[in-house]
Design an enzyme around this catalytic site. Sequence first.
Site, PDB file in Angstrom:
ATOM      1  N   ASP A   6       2.106  -5.381  -8.375  1.00 21.14           N
ATOM      2  CA  ASP A   6       2.935  -6.708  -8.389  1.00 21.14           C
ATOM      3  C   ASP A   6       2.083  -7.971  -7.872  1.00 21.14           C
ATOM      4  O   ASP A   6       1.678  -7.878  -6.947  1.00 21.14           O
ATOM      5  CB  ASP A   6       4.358  -6.781  -7.934  1.00 21.14           C
ATOM      6  CG  ASP A   6       5.244  -7.682  -8.401  1.00 21.14           C
ATOM      7  OD1 ASP A   6       5.031  -8.179  -9.362  1.00 21.14           O
ATOM      8  OD2 ASP A   6       6.334  -7.789  -7.675  1.00 21.14           O
TER       9      ASP A   6
ATOM     10  N   GLU B  37      14.719  -9.512 -15.922  1.00 22.31           N
ATOM     11  CA  GLU B  37      15.651  -9.558 -14.646  1.00 22.31           C
ATOM     12  C   GLU B  37      16.671 -10.605 -14.706  1.00 22.31           C
ATOM     13  O   GLU B  37      16.614 -11.799 -14.913  1.00 22.31           O
ATOM     14  CB  GLU B  37      14.774  -9.816 -13.379  1.00 22.31           C
ATOM     15  CG  GLU B  37      15.657  -9.622 -12.172  1.00 22.31           C
ATOM     16  CD  GLU B  37      14.701  -9.627 -10.889  1.00 22.31           C
ATOM     17  OE1 GLU B  37      13.438  -9.812 -10.945  1.00 22.31           O
ATOM     18  OE2 GLU B  37      15.430  -9.849  -9.843  1.00 22.31           O
TER      19      GLU B  37
ATOM     20  N   LYS C  12       1.627  -6.664 -12.955  1.00 24.70           N
ATOM     21  CA  LYS C  12       2.833  -7.392 -13.359  1.00 24.70           C
ATOM     22  C   LYS C  12       2.542  -8.600 -12.828  1.00 24.70           C
ATOM     23  O   LYS C  12       2.397  -8.863 -11.738  1.00 24.70           O
ATOM     24  CB  LYS C  12       3.979  -6.744 -12.664  1.00 24.70           C
ATOM     25  CG  LYS C  12       5.432  -7.331 -13.400  1.00 24.70           C
ATOM     26  CD  LYS C  12       6.639  -6.905 -13.051  1.00 24.70           C
ATOM     27  CE  LYS C  12       7.244  -7.043 -11.610  1.00 24.70           C
ATOM     28  NZ  LYS C  12       7.144  -8.378 -11.208  1.00 24.70           N
TER      29      LYS C  12
ATOM     30  N   ASP D 167       6.408  -7.049  -5.103  1.00 17.03           N
ATOM     31  CA  ASP D 167       6.274  -7.805  -3.817  1.00 17.03           C
ATOM     32  C   ASP D 167       7.749  -8.160  -3.080  1.00 17.03           C
ATOM     33  O   ASP D 167       7.712  -8.553  -1.973  1.00 17.03           O
ATOM     34  CB  ASP D 167       5.753  -9.385  -4.027  1.00 17.03           C
ATOM     35  CG  ASP D 167       6.328 -10.095  -5.274  1.00 17.03           C
ATOM     36  OD1 ASP D 167       7.553  -9.635  -5.674  1.00 17.03           O
ATOM     37  OD2 ASP D 167       5.852 -11.255  -5.448  1.00 17.03           O
ATOM     38  N   SER D 168       8.455  -7.404  -3.621  1.00 13.19           N
ATOM     39  CA  SER D 168      10.052  -7.420  -3.180  1.00 13.19           C
ATOM     40  C   SER D 168       9.736  -6.669  -1.790  1.00 13.19           C
ATOM     41  O   SER D 168      10.677  -6.762  -0.848  1.00 13.19           O
ATOM     42  CB  SER D 168      10.887  -6.805  -4.000  1.00 13.19           C
ATOM     43  OG  SER D 168      10.442  -5.509  -4.444  1.00 13.19           O
TER      44      SER D 168
ATOM     45  N   GLU E 114       4.851 -12.944 -13.149  1.00 11.16           N
ATOM     46  CA  GLU E 114       5.871 -13.442 -13.423  1.00 11.16           C
ATOM     47  C   GLU E 114       5.700 -14.759 -14.263  1.00 11.16           C
ATOM     48  O   GLU E 114       4.925 -15.421 -13.928  1.00 11.16           O
ATOM     49  CB  GLU E 114       6.863 -14.002 -12.401  1.00 11.16           C
ATOM     50  CG  GLU E 114       7.296 -12.660 -11.241  1.00 11.16           C
ATOM     51  CD  GLU E 114       7.902 -13.167 -10.101  1.00 11.16           C
ATOM     52  OE1 GLU E 114       8.379 -14.571  -9.792  1.00 11.16           O
ATOM     53  OE2 GLU E 114       8.138 -12.485  -9.102  1.00 11.16           O
TER      54      GLU E 114
HETATM   55  O1  KIV Z   1       8.900  -7.218  -6.572  1.00 14.54           O
HETATM   56  C1  KIV Z   1       9.667  -6.607  -7.389  1.00 14.54           C
HETATM   57  O2  KIV Z   1      10.294  -5.554  -6.770  1.00 14.54           O
HETATM   58  C2  KIV Z   1      10.079  -7.154  -8.657  1.00 14.54           C
HETATM   59  C3  KIV Z   1      11.246  -6.632  -9.085  1.00 14.54           C
HETATM   60  C4  KIV Z   1      12.374  -7.636  -8.612  1.00 14.54           C
HETATM   61  C5  KIV Z   1      11.441  -6.799 -10.734  1.00 14.54           C
HETATM   62  O3  KIV Z   1       9.352  -7.766  -9.092  1.00 14.54           O
END
Ligand code: KIV
Length: 284
Positions: free
Chosen positions: A89, A188, A119, A50-51, A121
């Site tokens: 993500d 991270e 994934k 989600d970056s 968090e």
């Molecule tokens: O969104 C993303 O790219 C991430 C990384 C910062 C681990 O979650």
Amino acid sequence: MTETKRQKVTLGTLYEKMRKGDPITMITCYDYPMADLVEKAGVDIVLVGDSLGMTILGYDSTLPVTQDVMMPHAQAVRRGTPNAWLIGDMPYMTYQPSVETAIRCAGRFMAEAACDSVKLEGGIEMADRVAGIVRSGIPCMGHLGLTPQSVAALGGYKVQGKGAAQAKKIVDDARALEDAGAYAILLEMVPDRVCELITKRASVPIISLGSGPNAHGQLLIFHDMFGLYPRFKPKMAKVFGDAGKVIGDGLKQYVAEVTSKQFPQSENWFGIKDDEYAELVKML
Ligand code: KIV
């Protein structure tokens, strides 16, 4: 010369690498041409992070990213990299509300984008979401340390676990995620020795993003690696090639050549045969 076909990366591949002590490679990726390059380079794990809210869409954080925004990116990346282990993500507020929302979000990544895994968090407080996803037959990676969706609560994008008490919480969180069934954990911006300690105790692969060399694998953000994020370069990133400069210089040259009428040249356009053109003129 015929290219050797790359084998599909599976959970078995990742665990075998962990067992043998072979480092696992992981990278973020957001679109088809990038994914094609990543596939050809043989990267093991690809995260559609989600970056992309920051790197692709220019937001200040990942919070505005929704699942509907993520899906076309995940689908494009899957088309470009059929063999990497692909992770979707889970965006902000798709899993925090309940186990059910978490399972539904994870299911969309699997069904609509052919991801291999998701994934999310968070530690102990998200362990029931991880367990629910895993019970639904979907592999789930955990993410601890600097968790960007909690940036406000964490007080900014900074190293997590510098004090013993905070580091102990991360160690406990890692154990809780493993117990909940996470197949791997991303750390991270955690101090190197805390990452090493967690890696030594873990029975699942630990991936480091700015958390030092003593993990089972490394992750970097694509745009940080290639000079493509204009706002800043995080300390943990290494620039492996300055594509941003190459593209920027090329664009300046394009502007100069169009302005000075050096571009286009005959090889850059299409013609029409003389007789067809004469006929056209007559018709007019
Ligand atoms: O969104 C993303 O790219 C991430 C990384 C910062 C681990 O979650």
